[in-house]
Design a protein around this motif. Structure first.
Motif, mmCIF file in Angstrom:
data_model
loop_
_atom_site.group_PDB
_atom_site.id
_atom_site.type_symbol
_atom_site.label_atom_id
_atom_site.label_comp_id
_atom_site.label_asym_id
_atom_site.label_seq_id
_atom_site.Cartn_x
_atom_site.Cartn_y
_atom_site.Cartn_z
ATOM 1 N N GLU A 365 43.158 43.560 53.999
ATOM 2 C CA GLU A 365 43.183 44.222 52.687
ATOM 3 C C GLU A 365 41.909 45.033 52.466
ATOM 4 O OE1 GLU A 365 45.908 40.956 50.242
ATOM 5 O OE2 GLU A 365 43.766 41.107 49.840
ATOM 6 N N LYS A 366 42.035 46.001 51.573
ATOM 7 C CA LYS A 366 40.906 46.846 51.206
ATOM 8 C C LYS A 366 40.813 46.869 49.687
ATOM 9 C CE LYS A 366 41.292 51.287 51.740
ATOM 10 N NZ LYS A 366 41.372 52.625 52.374
ATOM 11 N N ILE A 367 39.658 46.438 49.181
ATOM 12 C CA ILE A 367 39.463 46.439 47.732
ATOM 13 C C ILE A 367 38.236 47.275 47.401
ATOM 14 C CG2 ILE A 367 40.517 44.172 47.467
ATOM 15 C CD1 ILE A 367 37.686 43.028 47.045
ATOM 16 N N ALA A 368 38.117 47.635 46.122
ATOM 17 C CA ALA A 368 37.006 48.484 45.696
ATOM 18 C C ALA A 368 36.488 48.024 44.346
ATOM 19 C CB ALA A 368 37.448 49.941 45.630
ATOM 20 N N PHE A 369 35.197 48.306 44.111
ATOM 21 C CA PHE A 369 34.561 48.024 42.826
ATOM 22 C C PHE A 369 33.955 49.324 42.305
ATOM 23 C CE2 PHE A 369 34.643 44.010 45.033
ATOM 24 C CZ PHE A 369 34.981 43.090 44.048
ATOM 25 N N VAL A 370 34.258 49.625 41.061
ATOM 26 C CA VAL A 370 33.722 50.830 40.433
ATOM 27 C C VAL A 370 33.167 50.450 39.071
ATOM 28 C CG1 VAL A 370 35.310 52.367 41.624
ATOM 29 C CG2 VAL A 370 35.944 51.440 39.386
#
Length: 588
Positions: A365-370
């Motif tokens: 999986e690929k997650i992101a934080f912004v």
């Protein structure tokens, strides 16, 4: 000094051998005046007792004895010097290496609160001072002590009244010396503190030389650093004043005592208590006592410097390193990461940098934080790689809490690209080999092209063997970032972290690298985490977490977050200028 003794004990037999050689060398060198005494009392004072042949034979024999003892003394001194250098180099190197090892094992928070140059200054100063102290102790203090003991014993054997004369000089000089010693120690402590601070400031200025020169602040930096050097100069002059005062007092007292002893011994010759040869030998032996005593000021100075350096070194060694469990659980390949109600507050902060953070990401999986600046994104990444420990909640790798594992097992599986590139002086290849020392040239070139660094390779005169300067000063910001990305990819990590990885790149290169990140070989076998300000770089993530004031305020896919019309929607509209239609919705 007890701290230094722990290192010296490891070399006790070598030290014992060196002290034995020093004793032999000193005793044999002291036989010269005794042989001269025999020559004077037995031959030159009794010329009528010997024939020419007897006189010549006796004097030549004693002359050969002088040559022989001098030869033994020089041989012992040569070996003594070799072993002294061996001891000082080994001990100082062990101290330096232990200090370096301990410094690198300290928690990340320690380095946030001090300059790296200060730590280096402490290690270099203690190394130099320990070398000087050990060399001085063996070559001057110990050798002088042997001489003083031998002369004292000899003086008692010559005449009972001479021995006490020599013995009285030592405590008198020690009492006088102790008078100024405390002031010298206080000043030396200030000097070492200022010198350490100067090392830190200078390192920072040189590291940021591009900023200093491009903003025209060279003169300002010179003046700032000169203030510290001038302060050190004033302290050094003050210290020299006390040391010279001490030396003057010592020299005056020594000259008075030595002259007094000579006058008394001349009177003893007149009374017939000692011979001319005994007077001459004692006169020469006085140099073995009074000569070293003249060096007490310098010895005290060296001792004071070393004591301060060792105290600073001990303070460094007393800092608690990163704590690892005694029986850590094995994680193996990371297949999931979970934050469960994680809260973290910086030691100097009044509010949490992260509060009640919850998320889980699995392999593939690929997650992101912004989020806006100061939302806690960088703090979260530092916690992810074990630089910070949660104040509340748990961080789990493959279901195992971080406090139950050796974090280095996790770090060895991480490839990280940060906004601020960390490059070393040397070649392109050397910078990439840092994470994988056994990588081949073809592997290096492959990851460089994967990171869109082909332009750098094409214009580099020596390819991957081209130098980039300290911190990559010879290449552009975008090229630095590409090298950093290539280095992360070379490790073939199980956890790949991009912390503002494309922030220094132009839009075309950013698009190339984003395409590379999406289609990296092995993505299905690793976890990918992205931190970004540019939302276009993370819009294809499986899940996006929006941070504000250290808390997750929104989460979902790119299109889900746009539909919520919350903070993410506002950020997207500000960057893009319009909201695109969700292709999934348009199909219905």
């Amino acid at each position: 000094m007890k701290f230094l003794l722990t290192y010296l004990r490891k070399h006790r037999w070598l030290i014992a051998l060196t002290l034995l050689l020093a004793t032999i060398g000193q005793l044999f060198s002291m036989m010269d005046p005794y042989i001269m005494r025999l020559m004077i009392d037995k031959y030159t004072s009794n010329l009528n007792k010997y024939t020419t042949d007897q006189f010549i034979q006796g004097v030549i024999t004693l002359g050969l004895a002088i040559i022989g003892v001098a030869m033994v003394s020089r041989i012992a001194k040569a070996f003594q010097d070799y072993f002294v250098n061996l001891i000082t180099q080994r001990v100082s190197t062990e101290i330096y290496n232990d200090g370096l090892k301990h410094a690198l094992s300290l928690p990340f928070e320690v380095f946030e609160d001090q300059r790296s140059g200060e730590t280096l200054g402490i290690l270099q100063k203690v190394r130099t001072d320990v070398q000087r102290l050990l060399s001085t102790f063996i070559n001057i203090m110990f050798v002088s002590l042997v001489g003083i003991i031998a002369v004292t014993i000899y003086s008692f054997s010559v005449y009972w009244a001479v021995g006490p004369l020599f013995c009285l000089t030592i405590p008198i000089l020690i009492i006088l010396s102790s008078f100024l010693t405390k002031k010298i120690k206080t000043i030396q402590k200030q000097i070492v503190g200022e010198t350490t601070a100067l090392a830190g400031s200078t390192t920072e200025s040189l590291r940021n030389i591009e900023l200093v020169k491009s903003t025209g602040l060279v003169d300002q930096e010179i003046n700032r650093l000169s203030e510290t050097t001038n302060k050190i100069l004033e302290l050094e002059i003050k210290k020299v004043k006390y040391v010279r005062s001490l030396s003057f007092i010592q020299g005056t007292v020594i000259n008075f005592l030595r002259t007094t002893i000579i006058v008394i011994m001349a009177y003893l010759i007149f009374k017939g208590n000692i011979t001319v040869g005994e007077f001459f030998s004692l006169f020469m032996y006085s140099f073995f006592i009074f000569g070293p005593l003249n060096e007490i000021g310098n010895l005290i100075n060296i001792y004071s410097e070393t004591l301060v350096s060792l105290n600073n070194f001990k303070m460094l060694m007393d800092k608690t390193p990163e704590i690892f469990p005694s029986n850590p659980k094995k994680v193996g390949i990371i297949d999931s990461i979970a934050f469960e109600k994680v809260t973290f507050t910086h030691p100097t902060a009044t509010k949490p940098a992260l509060k009640d953070i919850n998320f889980k990401v699995n392999k593939g999986e690929k997650i992101a934080f912004v989020g806006p600046s100061g939302a806690g994104k960088s703090t979260l990444i530092k916690m992810l790689v074990g630089l910070y420990q949660p104040k509340a909640g748990q961080v789990k790798y493959s279901g195992i809490p971080v406090e139950e594992i050796n974090i280095n097992e996790i770090r060895n599986q991480i490839g990280i690209v940060t906004q601020e590139t960390h490059l070393f002086a040397g070649t392109i290849k050397e910078n990439l080999l840092f994470v994988k020392p056994d990588a081949t040239d073809s592997e290096i070139e492959k990851v460089l092209r994967m990171a869109a660094a082909h332009n750098l390779l094409d214009r580099a005169d020596k390819g991957i063997y081209s130098t980039i300067g300290e911190g990559g000063i010879k290449i552009s910001g975008g090229e630095k970032q590409r090298l950093s990305i290539a280095r992360a990819l070379l490790r073939n990590p199980n956890l790949l972290v991009f912390d503002e990885a494309t922030s220094a790149l132009d839009s075309l290169t950013e698009e190339e690298i984003n395409e590379t990140i999406v289609h990296l070989p092995g993505n299905e076998e690793r976890i990918t985490i992205l931190i970004a300000h540019r939302l276009s770089t993370i819009m294809h993530s499986d899940c996006i977490y929006v941070l504000e004031a250290g808390q997750v305020v929104e989460s979902g896919t790119h299109w889900q977050l746009l539909e919520k019309k919350g903070l993410y929607f506002a950020m997207w509209r500000q960057q893009v200028g319009m909201v695109e239609e969700n292709p999934e919705m348009s199909m219905n």
